[in-house]
Design an enzyme around this catalytic site. Structure first.
Site, PDB file in Angstrom:
ATOM      1  N   THR A 126       0.799  -1.228   0.000  1.00 48.03           N
ATOM      2  CA  THR A 126       0.000   0.000   0.000  1.00 48.03           C
ATOM      3  C   THR A 126       0.830   1.275   0.000  1.00 48.03           C
ATOM      4  O   THR A 126       0.282   2.363  -0.195  1.00 48.03           O
ATOM      5  CB  THR A 126      -0.946   0.032   1.220  1.00 48.03           C
TER       6      THR A 126
ATOM      7  N   ILE B 100       8.033   0.923  -0.988  1.00 51.72           N
ATOM      8  CA  ILE B 100       8.607  -0.027  -1.936  1.00 51.72           C
ATOM      9  C   ILE B 100       7.546  -0.959  -2.503  1.00 51.72           C
ATOM     10  O   ILE B 100       7.519  -1.237  -3.705  1.00 51.72           O
ATOM     11  CB  ILE B 100       9.727  -0.834  -1.255  1.00 51.72           C
ATOM     12  N   GLY B 101       6.651  -1.446  -1.655  1.00 49.48           N
ATOM     13  CA  GLY B 101       5.621  -2.375  -2.119  1.00 49.48           C
ATOM     14  C   GLY B 101       4.704  -1.765  -3.150  1.00 49.48           C
ATOM     15  O   GLY B 101       4.373  -2.399  -4.162  1.00 49.48           O
TER      16      GLY B 101
ATOM     17  N   TYR C 249      15.642  -4.728  14.715  1.00 50.82           N
ATOM     18  CA  TYR C 249      15.275  -4.714  13.296  1.00 50.82           C
ATOM     19  C   TYR C 249      16.361  -5.380  12.458  1.00 50.82           C
ATOM     20  O   TYR C 249      16.071  -6.223  11.602  1.00 50.82           O
ATOM     21  CB  TYR C 249      15.063  -3.276  12.836  1.00 50.82           C
TER      22      TYR C 249
END
Length: 242
Positions: A15, A18-19, A149
């Site tokens: 959404t 990068i996606g 992370y």
């Protein structure tokens, strides 16, 4: 004819950032794209922005029932040629401030989510297909307050090493796409001083753009990378290399 003509792609976390950039590019190159997102409004907005050859499926990759719903939707429309397990989360926390909640949140989305996104897709994934996982330069570079992370993305790298061997008989290629600092909504929301410090370590002297990472994802998704598997492709302005 586009590089992905007639292919079906699934992109989690599609959404924004990068996606979303990858979904736009994959659709423009001829693929039918399924994207996921946790919030319905943002999902609807992304589908509208992408235009044709796209469907949105609401869900959280850390929720296995949501993944089941995703693949039930995909199965009703066919099979999968490209799986881009892109959904991820990054939050800063210094060692003394790391909590169990922080750890579970990061590993739940970045590690558990990626693992089961791929596992549950296998019955639908065509032999000769492409799996792409979003890693990070943080997996190989020490970054203060970003260690949980970074560790989660190091796990992603090892998944691909194992899957490259496990899935070789099906000719399924698995690769990691590892961006450096990219101008996404997550990075914009990060502390300004932190981002300035990160940018100062990039030889190219700037943050990357989502579209630049999407082009690398297209390479890994397409036949252009037909003899490429098990690699970590850095799109980081050189940060991981120095």
């Amino acid at each position: 004819m586009g590089k992905l003509e007639g292919k079906v792609a699934v992109i989690t976390g599609g959404t924004a950032g990068i996606g979303l950039a990858a979904a736009k590019l994959f659709a423009a190159e001829g693929a039918y794209v399924f994207i996921t997102g946790r919030r319905q409004k943002e999902l609807d907005d992304a589908v509208k922005e992408i235009g044709d050859n796209v469907a949105g499926v609401q869900g959280d990759v850390a929720n296995l029932a949501d993944l089941d719903h995703l693949y039930e939707t995909v199965a009703a429309n066919g099979r999968i040629d490209i799986l881009f397990a892109n959904a991820g989360l990054g939050e800063f926390a210094r060692l003394e401030d790391v909590t169990e909640e922080h750890f579970d949140k990061i590993f739940g989305i970045n590690v558990k989510g990626a693992l089961f996104t791929v596992q549950k897709a296998l019955p639908l994934l065509n032999d000769g297909g492409s799996i792409i996982l979003t890693g990070s330069v943080a997996s190989v570079k020490g970054t203060p307050a970003f260690t949980v992370y970074g560790a989660s993305k190091a796990a992603i790298r090892n998944f691909v090493r194992g899957w490259t061997v496990e899935l070789k008989d099906r000719r399924i290629r698995s690769n990691v796409l590892s961006p450096g600092p990219i101008a996404t909504p997550q990075s914009v929301a990060a502390p300004r001083e932190t981002m300035q410090r990160l940018v100062s370590t990039i030889p190219m002297g700037r943050m990357g753009e989502p579209g630049e990472v999407a082009k690398a994802a297209l390479f890994l998704a397409s036949d252009d990378s037909s003899f490429v598997t098990g690699i970590e492709l850095f799109v980081d302005g050189g940060r991981a290399q120095i």
